[in-house]
Design an enzyme around this catalytic site. Structure first.
Site, mmCIF file in Angstrom:
data_model
loop_
_atom_site.group_PDB
_atom_site.id
_atom_site.type_symbol
_atom_site.label_atom_id
_atom_site.label_comp_id
_atom_site.label_asym_id
_atom_site.label_seq_id
_atom_site.Cartn_x
_atom_site.Cartn_y
_atom_site.Cartn_z
ATOM 1 N N TYR A 1 0.434 -1.571 0.092
ATOM 2 C CA TYR A 1 -0.016 0.132 0.349
ATOM 3 C C TYR A 1 0.800 1.077 -0.078
ATOM 4 O O TYR A 1 0.620 2.191 -0.381
ATOM 5 C CB TYR A 1 -1.260 0.170 0.995
ATOM 6 C CG TYR A 1 -1.811 -1.218 0.594
ATOM 7 C CD1 TYR A 1 -2.751 -0.609 -0.212
ATOM 8 C CD2 TYR A 1 -2.309 -1.901 1.354
ATOM 9 C CE1 TYR A 1 -4.109 -1.876 -0.599
ATOM 10 C CE2 TYR A 1 -3.245 -3.047 1.567
ATOM 11 C CZ TYR A 1 -4.029 -2.594 -0.096
ATOM 12 O OH TYR A 1 -5.014 -3.652 -0.108
ATOM 13 N N GLN B 1 -15.204 1.556 -7.299
ATOM 14 C CA GLN B 1 -14.753 0.912 -6.917
ATOM 15 C C GLN B 1 -13.006 1.256 -6.971
ATOM 16 O O GLN B 1 -12.237 1.139 -6.124
ATOM 17 C CB GLN B 1 -14.766 -0.485 -7.599
ATOM 18 C CG GLN B 1 -15.703 -1.219 -8.152
ATOM 19 C CD GLN B 1 -16.228 -2.063 -8.682
ATOM 20 O OE1 GLN B 1 -15.234 -3.140 -8.633
ATOM 21 N NE2 GLN B 1 -16.420 -1.397 -9.894
ATOM 22 N N HIS C 1 -15.064 0.409 -2.081
ATOM 23 C CA HIS C 1 -14.047 -0.217 -1.497
ATOM 24 C C HIS C 1 -13.604 0.507 -0.819
ATOM 25 O O HIS C 1 -11.487 0.574 -0.706
ATOM 26 C CB HIS C 1 -13.095 -0.398 -2.964
ATOM 27 C CG HIS C 1 -14.245 -1.826 -3.680
ATOM 28 N ND1 HIS C 1 -14.102 -2.599 -4.747
ATOM 29 C CD2 HIS C 1 -15.015 -2.346 -2.643
ATOM 30 C CE1 HIS C 1 -15.005 -3.087 -4.840
ATOM 31 N NE2 HIS C 1 -15.259 -3.624 -3.711
ATOM 32 N N CYS D 1 -7.563 2.682 12.802
ATOM 33 C CA CYS D 1 -6.700 2.464 13.558
ATOM 34 C C CYS D 1 -7.160 0.969 13.339
ATOM 35 O O CYS D 1 -8.774 0.494 14.389
ATOM 36 C CB CYS D 1 -7.150 3.038 15.012
ATOM 37 S SG CYS D 1 -5.970 2.357 16.228
ATOM 38 N N THR E 1 -14.529 -1.537 -15.505
ATOM 39 C CA THR E 1 -14.419 -2.921 -14.517
ATOM 40 C C THR E 1 -14.856 -4.017 -15.080
ATOM 41 O O THR E 1 -15.666 -4.442 -16.022
ATOM 42 C CB THR E 1 -15.528 -2.951 -13.572
ATOM 43 O OG1 THR E 1 -15.056 -3.480 -12.375
ATOM 44 C CG2 THR E 1 -17.307 -2.226 -13.803
ATOM 45 N N ALA F 1 -11.842 4.472 -21.808
ATOM 46 C CA ALA F 1 -12.702 5.772 -21.441
ATOM 47 C C ALA F 1 -11.858 7.102 -21.528
ATOM 48 O O ALA F 1 -12.937 8.108 -21.599
ATOM 49 C CB ALA F 1 -12.822 5.589 -19.911
HETATM 50 P P1 OAD Z 1 -9.663 -5.085 -12.948
HETATM 51 O O1 OAD Z 1 -8.604 -5.246 -13.535
HETATM 52 O O2 OAD Z 1 -10.700 -6.355 -12.759
HETATM 53 O O3 OAD Z 1 -10.455 -5.057 -14.559
HETATM 54 C C1 OAD Z 1 -10.765 -3.329 -15.434
HETATM 55 C C2 OAD Z 1 -11.622 -3.177 -16.558
HETATM 56 O O4 OAD Z 1 -10.780 -2.835 -16.767
HETATM 57 C C3 OAD Z 1 -11.019 -4.876 -17.526
HETATM 58 O O5 OAD Z 1 -12.102 -5.088 -17.739
HETATM 59 C C4 OAD Z 1 -10.381 -3.555 -18.595
HETATM 60 O O6 OAD Z 1 -10.815 -4.333 -19.847
HETATM 61 C C5 OAD Z 1 -10.920 -2.687 -18.431
HETATM 62 N N1 OAD Z 1 -10.316 -1.446 -19.008
HETATM 63 C C6 OAD Z 1 -9.208 -1.648 -19.426
HETATM 64 N N2 OAD Z 1 -8.180 -0.397 -19.549
HETATM 65 C C7 OAD Z 1 -9.474 0.670 -19.982
HETATM 66 C C8 OAD Z 1 -9.731 1.975 -20.209
HETATM 67 N N3 OAD Z 1 -8.710 2.498 -20.974
HETATM 68 N N4 OAD Z 1 -10.487 2.323 -20.534
HETATM 69 C C9 OAD Z 1 -12.046 1.584 -20.089
HETATM 70 N N5 OAD Z 1 -11.706 0.383 -19.808
HETATM 71 C C10 OAD Z 1 -10.652 -0.254 -19.656
HETATM 72 O O7 OAD Z 1 -10.872 -4.017 -12.074
HETATM 73 P P2 OAD Z 1 -11.927 -3.494 -11.243
HETATM 74 O O8 OAD Z 1 -13.404 -3.981 -12.531
HETATM 75 O O9 OAD Z 1 -11.826 -2.541 -10.629
HETATM 76 O O10 OAD Z 1 -11.215 -4.438 -5.084
HETATM 77 O O11 OAD Z 1 -11.910 -4.897 -9.917
HETATM 78 C C11 OAD Z 1 -12.187 -4.824 -8.967
HETATM 79 C C12 OAD Z 1 -12.252 -4.815 -7.884
HETATM 80 O O12 OAD Z 1 -11.557 -6.280 -7.818
HETATM 81 C C13 OAD Z 1 -10.952 -3.541 -6.981
HETATM 82 O O13 OAD Z 1 -12.654 -2.544 -6.443
HETATM 83 C C14 OAD Z 1 -10.296 -4.621 -6.436
HETATM 84 C C15 OAD Z 1 -10.278 -5.896 -6.765
HETATM 85 O O14 OAD Z 1 -9.473 -6.281 -6.453
HETATM 86 C C16 OAD Z 1 -10.883 -4.633 -4.190
HETATM 87 O O15 OAD Z 1 -9.761 -4.164 -3.810
HETATM 88 C C17 OAD Z 1 -11.778 -4.668 -2.259
#
Ligand code: OAD
Length: 256
Positions: A76, A112, A130, A138, A199, A242
């Protein structure tokens, strides 16, 4: 590998999505790591994803933190340091502008992401389901405080009680922040148009907001260069990054 963008299909899709947004009284947006990819932040899944180099079970569970808080904090500290060097991209800025086109509280941005880039771009009302990398909590007294982005000690401790601090982000197996989550559910259920941006739609309960919006009869638009498990359940897919698709969409709304 991203799918190639079909420009004609994208142009038609943008027209349709703009129309739905113009007709919508309430809009909700769910974003994921993809919206920050063009700012230079790694997404989670895929070959260069964060979870490839740092398996989830080693850095993003309460068990990992109990076992090895130093290792978890190292991960982190690295993510917080990365935030010092990035800026919102045109995708974040387009969503901030989209908010100004609706009456107050008629557009809800649910993210997220824990990077704060939506706020940095000017979005006023962001539900961080998230948590955020800018806050710490803490382990002993549960007090949450703002830590900004300045470097923290290797193992930071609480100013009030001396307990061990942790990042105020949601780890696997943990509850989502209740207040933000309830507002997110209500916005998803109540909207007329729901944008799902960047996502993979794999992580629940956040991905369940898409189904909630569906049962509430919202039109669902996905913005993603790739297919996701949500793709078959959306009304329209805008295939592209995006940072290109969202400004083009908002531009259409501006010109009516
Ligand atoms: P992911 O890494 O799972 O997915 C990212 C998504 O963004 C994929 O579907 C890609 O195709 C898409 N992507 C990549 N580049 C892009 C762009 N330029 N424009 C639009 N889309 C693009 O990430 P999340 O879906 O955010 O949770 O993951 C969900 C959660 O899983 C996170 O919040 C985190 C992770 O584990 C926790 O830590 C609790």
């Amino acid at each position: 590998m991203h799918h190639p963008v079909d420009h004609d299909e994208l142009e038609h899709g943008l027209d349709a999505a703009a129309l739905w947004l113009l007709q919508a009284e309430r809009v909700a947006v769910l974003t994921g790591a993809g919206v920050s990819a063009e700012s230079g932040l790694a997404t989670f899944r895929g070959p260069d994803g964060l979870w490839e180099g740092h398996p989830v079970e080693q850095v993003a569970t309460p068990e990992a933190f109990r076992r090895d808080p130093q290792m978890v904090w190292r991960f982190y500290h690295g993510r917080r340091a990365a935030l010092r060097m990035v800026e919102p991209n045109p995708g974040h800025r387009a969503l901030a502008e989209l908010e100004t086109l609706f009456p107050a509280s008629h557009l809800t941005l649910i993210t997220q992401n824990v990077d704060g880039l939506h706020q940095a771009a000017g979005s006023g009302r962001v539900l961080e389901v998230h948590g955020t990398l800018r806050q710490v909590r803490c382990e002993a007294c549960a007090e949450t405080s703002d830590a900004g982005l300045l470097p923290l000690p290797e193992l930071p401790t609480c100013g009030s009680c001396g307990g061990l601090l942790r990042p105020a982000v949601v780890w696997f197996g943990e509850m989502l922040p209740q207040d933000a989550w309830w507002q997110a559910e209500s916005a998803a259920w109540d909207c007329d148009c729901f944008l799902v941006v960047g996502t993979s739609a794999l992580v629940y309960p956040a991905a369940g907001l898409i189904d909630l919006a569906r049962s509430g009869n919202s039109r669902i638009v996905e913005v993603n260069p790739d297919r996701t498990p949500a793709s078959p359940r959306v009304d329209l897919r805008l295939r592209g990054p995006a940072g290109k698709v969202l400004p083009a969409l908002v531009q259409r709304l501006r010109t009516g």
